[in-house]
Design an enzyme around this catalytic site. Structure first.
Site, mmCIF file in Angstrom:
data_model
loop_
_atom_site.group_PDB
_atom_site.id
_atom_site.type_symbol
_atom_site.label_atom_id
_atom_site.label_comp_id
_atom_site.label_asym_id
_atom_site.label_seq_id
_atom_site.Cartn_x
_atom_site.Cartn_y
_atom_site.Cartn_z
ATOM 1 N N SER A 9 -29.243 -40.389 15.248
ATOM 2 C CA SER A 9 -29.039 -41.486 14.304
ATOM 3 C C SER A 9 -27.574 -41.892 14.285
ATOM 4 C CB SER A 9 -29.467 -41.054 12.901
ATOM 5 O OG SER A 9 -29.074 -42.015 11.941
ATOM 6 N N HIS A 34 -31.809 -43.890 17.163
ATOM 7 C CA HIS A 34 -32.298 -44.220 15.829
ATOM 8 C C HIS A 34 -31.285 -45.093 15.097
ATOM 9 C CE1 HIS A 34 -35.242 -43.481 12.665
ATOM 10 N NE2 HIS A 34 -34.223 -43.407 11.807
ATOM 11 N N ASP A 36 -30.634 -46.981 11.585
ATOM 12 C CA ASP A 36 -31.025 -47.076 10.181
ATOM 13 C C ASP A 36 -30.457 -48.335 9.547
ATOM 14 O OD1 ASP A 36 -32.555 -44.674 9.609
ATOM 15 O OD2 ASP A 36 -30.715 -43.571 10.024
ATOM 16 N N MET A 38 -30.170 -50.483 6.205
ATOM 17 C CA MET A 38 -30.306 -50.375 4.746
ATOM 18 C C MET A 38 -29.731 -51.621 4.088
ATOM 19 S SD MET A 38 -28.934 -46.480 4.236
ATOM 20 C CE MET A 38 -29.300 -45.196 5.433
ATOM 21 N N HIS A 67 -35.271 -48.304 12.059
ATOM 22 C CA HIS A 67 -35.871 -47.911 10.782
ATOM 23 C C HIS A 67 -35.396 -48.869 9.690
ATOM 24 C CE1 HIS A 67 -36.127 -44.546 7.479
ATOM 25 N NE2 HIS A 67 -37.018 -45.507 7.297
ATOM 26 N N MET A 69 -35.085 -49.844 6.176
ATOM 27 C CA MET A 69 -35.125 -49.439 4.773
ATOM 28 C C MET A 69 -34.701 -50.652 3.949
ATOM 29 S SD MET A 69 -33.613 -45.570 4.992
ATOM 30 C CE MET A 69 -32.756 -45.718 6.566
ATOM 31 N N MET A 141 -40.005 -38.928 5.926
ATOM 32 C CA MET A 141 -38.664 -38.674 5.418
ATOM 33 C C MET A 141 -38.607 -37.268 4.830
ATOM 34 S SD MET A 141 -36.955 -41.310 6.212
ATOM 35 C CE MET A 141 -35.447 -40.712 5.425
ATOM 36 N N ASP A 179 -37.226 -37.337 9.702
ATOM 37 C CA ASP A 179 -35.845 -37.787 9.545
ATOM 38 C C ASP A 179 -35.237 -37.183 8.287
ATOM 39 O OD1 ASP A 179 -33.452 -39.127 9.319
ATOM 40 O OD2 ASP A 179 -34.318 -41.132 9.265
ATOM 41 N N GLY A 181 -31.886 -34.032 7.414
ATOM 42 C CA GLY A 181 -31.544 -32.617 7.330
ATOM 43 C C GLY A 181 -31.957 -31.795 8.535
ATOM 44 N N GLY A 201 -28.719 -36.724 12.840
ATOM 45 C CA GLY A 201 -27.483 -37.477 12.685
ATOM 46 C C GLY A 201 -26.240 -36.622 12.656
#
Length: 220
Positions: A9, A34, A36, A38, A67, A69, A141, A179, A181, A201
């Protein structure tokens, strides 16, 4: 033995040296990139958008795994396709009904790209049952979406197991992605539960030795 794919990510990458950062993970063998997106509305953070995706379009031998969001994802699908998305994953919670979800999956497919669906940490995985025969990817998630660097939530493992068993029992083809942790320990838990794609990430891009950390995602 099933094959495990890594999706670095770039949210955690050094944007001053983004090309070098992506080339590092490409050289290591990452299959997916990946991205992200947002909007500060659907999630309480703002990341990046179409210009960044355009900047990586066609430059690397990886699948652009986008992705979204964001609120009202359908409004922006065509723009994200044109920017270079190979997979567009939207959130179940961003839509008002199952009919809207089905319509959006069909809309994404109409552009010749793959459609993914994601759920937040508190959403029951069974809400996805009506879509499992037509969706290409499911993103679970394992942290609350919106920020990087959070701790992996063990509650996500049950969702991964459910999707893995359902996929086998019904001979379906969707990919199972997780996705949040992901590190050398949680990667094992997630893949054992059924995850096939690991979004990673900070464990990669903030690593002292990215090669060692990458390899540790696979090691028993």
């Amino acid at each position: 033995m099933k094959k495990i794919f890594i999706a670095p990510s770039i949210l955690n990458a050094d944007f001053l040296h983004l090309d070098d950062e992506i080339k590092k993970v490409e050289t290591l063998g990452a299959t997916y990139l990946h991205l992200d997106v947002m909007d500060g509305h659907f999630v309480p953070n703002i990341s990046f958008g179409i210009p960044v995706i355009e900047s990586v379009k066609g430059k690397y031998n990886m699948v652009n795994d986008v992705h979204l969001m964001i609120s009202e994802p359908k409004k922006y699908i065509e723009k994200f396709v044109r920017a270079g998305s190979d997979i567009l994953t939207f959130h179940y919670e961003a839509l008002k009904s199952d009919d809207e979800v089905n319509d959006l999956i069909d809309f994404i497919h109409s552009f010749g790209v793959k459609a993914g669906i994601s759920i937040k940490t508190n959403t029951d995985v069974k809400v996805l049952l009506p879509f499992l025969e037509k969706i290409d990817l499911i993103l679970i998630m394992s942290v609350e979406p919106g920020f990087g660097g959070q701790k992996f939530l063990l509650s996500s493992l049950e969702k991964l197991e459910f999707l893995s068993i359902y996929k086998k029992e019904n001979n379906l083809k969707y990919l199972i992605e997780v996705d949040g942790g992901i590190n050398n320990e949680t990667s094992k838990l997630a893949t054992k539960a059924g995850a096939e794609i690991l979004v990673c990430g900070s464990y990669l891009f903030k690593a002292k030795n990215i090669k060692e950390n990458y390899a540790s995602l696979f090691e028993e």
